[in-house]
Design a protein around this motif. Structure first.
Motif, PDB file in Angstrom:
ATOM      1  N   GLY A 115       0.819  -1.199   0.000  1.00 35.70           N
ATOM      2  CA  GLY A 115       0.000   0.000   0.000  1.00 35.70           C
ATOM      3  C   GLY A 115       0.850   1.245   0.000  1.00 35.70           C
ATOM      4  O   GLY A 115       2.051   1.212  -0.252  1.00 35.70           O
ATOM      5  N   VAL A 116       0.186   2.356   0.273  1.00 38.61           N
ATOM      6  CA  VAL A 116       0.869   3.634   0.443  1.00 38.61           C
ATOM      7  C   VAL A 116       0.573   4.142   1.847  1.00 38.61           C
ATOM      8  O   VAL A 116      -0.422   3.759   2.476  1.00 38.61           O
ATOM      9  CB  VAL A 116       0.426   4.674  -0.611  1.00 38.61           C
ATOM     10  N   VAL A 117       1.445   4.994   2.321  1.00 36.09           N
ATOM     11  CA  VAL A 117       1.245   5.713   3.578  1.00 36.09           C
ATOM     12  C   VAL A 117       1.358   7.194   3.257  1.00 36.09           C
ATOM     13  O   VAL A 117       2.388   7.651   2.751  1.00 36.09           O
ATOM     14  CB  VAL A 117       2.287   5.311   4.640  1.00 36.09           C
ATOM     15  N   PHE A 118       0.291   7.935   3.524  1.00 35.78           N
ATOM     16  CA  PHE A 118       0.298   9.365   3.246  1.00 35.78           C
ATOM     17  C   PHE A 118       0.894  10.113   4.435  1.00 35.78           C
ATOM     18  O   PHE A 118       0.413   9.998   5.560  1.00 35.78           O
ATOM     19  CB  PHE A 118      -1.122   9.867   2.975  1.00 35.78           C
ATOM     20  N   ARG A 119       1.927  10.896   4.150  1.00 32.53           N
ATOM     21  CA  ARG A 119       2.499  11.761   5.168  1.00 32.53           C
ATOM     22  C   ARG A 119       1.772  13.105   5.204  1.00 32.53           C
ATOM     23  O   ARG A 119       1.671  13.735   6.256  1.00 32.53           O
ATOM     24  CB  ARG A 119       3.986  11.969   4.886  1.00 32.53           C
ATOM     25  N   SER A 120       1.271  13.562   4.072  1.00 33.32           N
ATOM     26  CA  SER A 120       0.468  14.780   4.021  1.00 33.32           C
ATOM     27  C   SER A 120      -0.266  14.822   2.704  1.00 33.32           C
ATOM     28  O   SER A 120       0.158  14.218   1.708  1.00 33.32           O
ATOM     29  CB  SER A 120       1.327  16.040   4.181  1.00 33.32           C
ATOM     30  N   LEU A 121      -1.403  15.533   2.705  1.00 30.32           N
ATOM     31  CA  LEU A 121      -2.202  15.718   1.497  1.00 30.32           C
ATOM     32  C   LEU A 121      -2.699  17.161   1.490  1.00 30.32           C
ATOM     33  O   LEU A 121      -3.510  17.546   2.347  1.00 30.32           O
ATOM     34  CB  LEU A 121      -3.391  14.757   1.442  1.00 30.32           C
ATOM     35  N   GLU A 122      -2.179  17.966   0.572  1.00 27.84           N
ATOM     36  CA  GLU A 122      -2.630  19.351   0.448  1.00 27.84           C
ATOM     37  C   GLU A 122      -3.932  19.370  -0.355  1.00 27.84           C
ATOM     38  O   GLU A 122      -4.053  18.672  -1.369  1.00 27.84           O
ATOM     39  CB  GLU A 122      -1.588  20.203  -0.270  1.00 27.84           C
ATOM     40  N   ALA A 123      -4.893  20.178   0.090  1.00 22.75           N
ATOM     41  CA  ALA A 123      -6.164  20.294  -0.628  1.00 22.75           C
ATOM     42  C   ALA A 123      -6.664  21.726  -0.547  1.00 22.75           C
ATOM     43  O   ALA A 123      -6.430  22.423   0.455  1.00 22.75           O
ATOM     44  CB  ALA A 123      -7.206  19.342  -0.055  1.00 22.75           C
ATOM     45  N   SER A 124      -7.361  22.147  -1.569  1.00 19.00           N
ATOM     46  CA  SER A 124      -7.827  23.523  -1.650  1.00 19.00           C
ATOM     47  C   SER A 124      -9.252  23.704  -1.123  1.00 19.00           C
ATOM     48  O   SER A 124      -9.785  24.808  -1.210  1.00 19.00           O
ATOM     49  CB  SER A 124      -7.745  24.014  -3.101  1.00 19.00           C
ATOM     50  N   ARG A 125      -9.860  22.652  -0.585  1.00 17.32           N
ATOM     51  CA  ARG A 125     -11.209  22.738  -0.025  1.00 17.32           C
ATOM     52  C   ARG A 125     -11.129  22.574   1.494  1.00 17.32           C
ATOM     53  O   ARG A 125     -10.827  21.490   2.005  1.00 17.32           O
ATOM     54  CB  ARG A 125     -12.108  21.648  -0.609  1.00 17.32           C
ATOM     55  N   LEU A 126     -11.405  23.647   2.227  1.00 22.41           N
ATOM     56  CA  LEU A 126     -11.302  23.602   3.686  1.00 22.41           C
ATOM     57  C   LEU A 126     -12.256  22.575   4.274  1.00 22.41           C
ATOM     58  O   LEU A 126     -11.903  21.856   5.224  1.00 22.41           O
ATOM     59  CB  LEU A 126     -11.591  24.984   4.273  1.00 22.41           C
ATOM     60  N   ALA A 127     -13.468  22.461   3.733  1.00 23.21           N
ATOM     61  CA  ALA A 127     -14.429  21.489   4.269  1.00 23.21           C
ATOM     62  C   ALA A 127     -13.900  20.069   4.149  1.00 23.21           C
ATOM     63  O   ALA A 127     -14.104  19.241   5.048  1.00 23.21           O
ATOM     64  CB  ALA A 127     -15.769  21.624   3.551  1.00 23.21           C
ATOM     65  N   VAL A 128     -13.218  19.773   3.046  1.00 20.67           N
ATOM     66  CA  VAL A 128     -12.634  18.452   2.861  1.00 20.67           C
ATOM     67  C   VAL A 128     -11.556  18.206   3.912  1.00 20.67           C
ATOM     68  O   VAL A 128     -11.474  17.130   4.519  1.00 20.67           O
ATOM     69  CB  VAL A 128     -12.051  18.314   1.448  1.00 20.67           C
ATOM     70  N   VAL A 129     -10.730  19.214   4.149  1.00 23.55           N
ATOM     71  CA  VAL A 129      -9.662  19.084   5.146  1.00 23.55           C
ATOM     72  C   VAL A 129     -10.243  18.825   6.530  1.00 23.55           C
ATOM     73  O   VAL A 129      -9.806  17.907   7.246  1.00 23.55           O
ATOM     74  CB  VAL A 129      -8.792  20.354   5.150  1.00 23.55           C
ATOM     75  N   LEU A 130     -11.226  19.603   6.933  1.00 22.71           N
ATOM     76  CA  LEU A 130     -11.804  19.450   8.264  1.00 22.71           C
ATOM     77  C   LEU A 130     -12.463  18.087   8.417  1.00 22.71           C
ATOM     78  O   LEU A 130     -12.310  17.409   9.450  1.00 22.71           O
ATOM     79  CB  LEU A 130     -12.817  20.567   8.526  1.00 22.71           C
ATOM     80  N   GLY A 131     -13.200  17.650   7.397  1.00 20.76           N
ATOM     81  CA  GLY A 131     -13.878  16.364   7.482  1.00 20.76           C
ATOM     82  C   GLY A 131     -12.921  15.192   7.535  1.00 20.76           C
ATOM     83  O   GLY A 131     -13.099  14.257   8.332  1.00 20.76           O
ATOM     84  N   THR A 132     -11.876  15.221   6.716  1.00 24.47           N
ATOM     85  CA  THR A 132     -10.934  14.107   6.698  1.00 24.47           C
ATOM     86  C   THR A 132     -10.047  14.092   7.931  1.00 24.47           C
ATOM     87  O   THR A 132      -9.630  13.023   8.386  1.00 24.47           O
ATOM     88  CB  THR A 132     -10.060  14.149   5.431  1.00 24.47           C
ATOM     89  N   ASN A 133      -9.751  15.258   8.492  1.00 22.52           N
ATOM     90  CA  ASN A 133      -8.955  15.284   9.721  1.00 22.52           C
ATOM     91  C   ASN A 133      -9.675  14.599  10.867  1.00 22.52           C
ATOM     92  O   ASN A 133      -9.030  13.990  11.740  1.00 22.52           O
ATOM     93  CB  ASN A 133      -8.609  16.721  10.112  1.00 22.52           C
ATOM     94  N   TYR A 168      -4.971  15.548   5.727  1.00 20.07           N
ATOM     95  CA  TYR A 168      -5.158  16.605   4.739  1.00 20.07           C
ATOM     96  C   TYR A 168      -4.794  17.951   5.357  1.00 20.07           C
ATOM     97  O   TYR A 168      -5.031  18.184   6.556  1.00 20.07           O
ATOM     98  CB  TYR A 168      -6.611  16.642   4.264  1.00 20.07           C
ATOM     99  N   ARG A 169      -4.213  18.833   4.531  1.00 17.97           N
ATOM    100  CA  ARG A 169      -3.812  20.172   4.958  1.00 17.97           C
ATOM    101  C   ARG A 169      -4.411  21.198   4.003  1.00 17.97           C
ATOM    102  O   ARG A 169      -4.358  21.031   2.785  1.00 17.97           O
ATOM    103  CB  ARG A 169      -2.284  20.304   4.973  1.00 17.97           C
ATOM    104  N   TRP A 170      -4.949  22.267   4.582  1.00 17.50           N
ATOM    105  CA  TRP A 170      -5.580  23.316   3.780  1.00 17.50           C
ATOM    106  C   TRP A 170      -4.512  24.160   3.101  1.00 17.50           C
ATOM    107  O   TRP A 170      -3.545  24.605   3.737  1.00 17.50           O
ATOM    108  CB  TRP A 170      -6.459  24.184   4.671  1.00 17.50           C
ATOM    109  N   ALA A 171      -4.661  24.374   1.813  1.00 13.54           N
ATOM    110  CA  ALA A 171      -3.648  25.091   1.055  1.00 13.54           C
ATOM    111  C   ALA A 171      -4.281  25.896  -0.066  1.00 13.54           C
ATOM    112  O   ALA A 171      -5.363  25.584  -0.557  1.00 13.54           O
ATOM    113  CB  ALA A 171      -2.636  24.102   0.472  1.00 13.54           C
TER     114      ALA A 171
END
Length: 251
Positions: free
Chosen positions: A101-119, A125-128
């Motif tokens: 598999g993969v292990v995500f160390r970070s995921l930048e995303a431009s949707r704040l709602a997505v970041v908050l929900g996935t956190n 996910y990090r807001w960017a």
């Protein structure tokens, strides 16, 4: 695949456990990868995983793409929030039951709602603020993180699309034919299965890369050198199935 010899054939996709939890497309995908000693990444993996290897090395990926039509269930895209730019830093893992598999160390995303929900689900996910510039020849990804941790961490990379088909290249397959992700939930190693079609991969030429995200993910002194693999793909459709716990020992 023999993790030590690097021999690899396109693996038969697994049967995805039902129900399908998420459905999405990844478009205009740029893969930048650096070869690293496995000892460099082993402490960054969830307990119960070991670094997966190709030709005796592990790999660090910086992946930029556009998430399109993401939604819960099958073919239920969420308007607006289901389409956004993403850039992730990822490692490659294998667990004690042989699941790669993969292990995500970070995921930048431009949707704040997505970041908050996935956190809330402990997905990093990090807001960017992000842009994708694409003139059909060269594609450029830029991002600057807007909130902690590592607020202000940025990346800026671009590649020129090639024309050489890399779909059968053993290393390219190793880096892209991954059927799930490893994470830790409540201290238990968990595997989130993923299914996708075969990648149509092309070679690509790096135009430039100025990156701080890999260092912010706990991997300094890597992005300052040229990547060892540069690939491009137009798109792939993918689904995620029900997560399940795996035993916490790795071979």
């Amino acid at each position: 695949m023999d993790r030590h010899s690097g021999q690899h054939l396109w693996p038969r996709p697994p049967i995805l456990p039902r129900p399908i939890l998420m459905d999405q497309r990844w478009e205009r995908v740029v893969f930048l990868h650096w070869r690293v000693p496995s000892a460099v990444v082993s402490s960054l993996l969830p307990r119960g995983c070991a670094p997966d290897e190709f030709d005796g090395s592990s790999w660090v990926g910086l992946i930029g793409f556009e998430m399109v039509g993401a939604g819960f269930g099958y073919r239920r895209p969420v308007p607006y929030f289901g389409t956004f730019a993403e850039i992730n830093v990822r490692l490659y893992s294998i667990d004690g039951e042989g699941r790669r598999g993969v292990v995500f160390r970070s995921l930048e995303a431009s949707r704040l709602a997505v970041v908050l929900g996935t956190n809330l689900a402990r997905v990093p996910y990090r807001w960017a603020s992000m842009t994708i510039d694409d003139d059909r020849s060269t594609i450029r990804y830029r991002s600057r993180r807007l909130a902690p941790p590592h607020r202000g961490a940025s990346t800026d990379f671009a590649v020129a699309r090639g024309s050489r088909d890399m779909s059968d290249d053993p290393l390219a397959q190793f880096l892209t034919a991954r059927w799930g992700l490893h994470t830790s939930i409540a201290g238990r190693l968990t595997y989130v299965p993923n299914l996708h079609n075969r990648w149509k991969l092309l070679d690509a030429e790096l135009s430039h890369c100025s990156d701080q995200l890999i260092a912010a993910a706990g991997l300094p002194n890597i992005a300052g050198r040229s990547p060892d693999s540069v690939l491009y793909s137009d798109q792939v459709a993918t689904q995620f199935g029900r997560p399940y716990a795996v035993r916490a020992s790795a071979s």
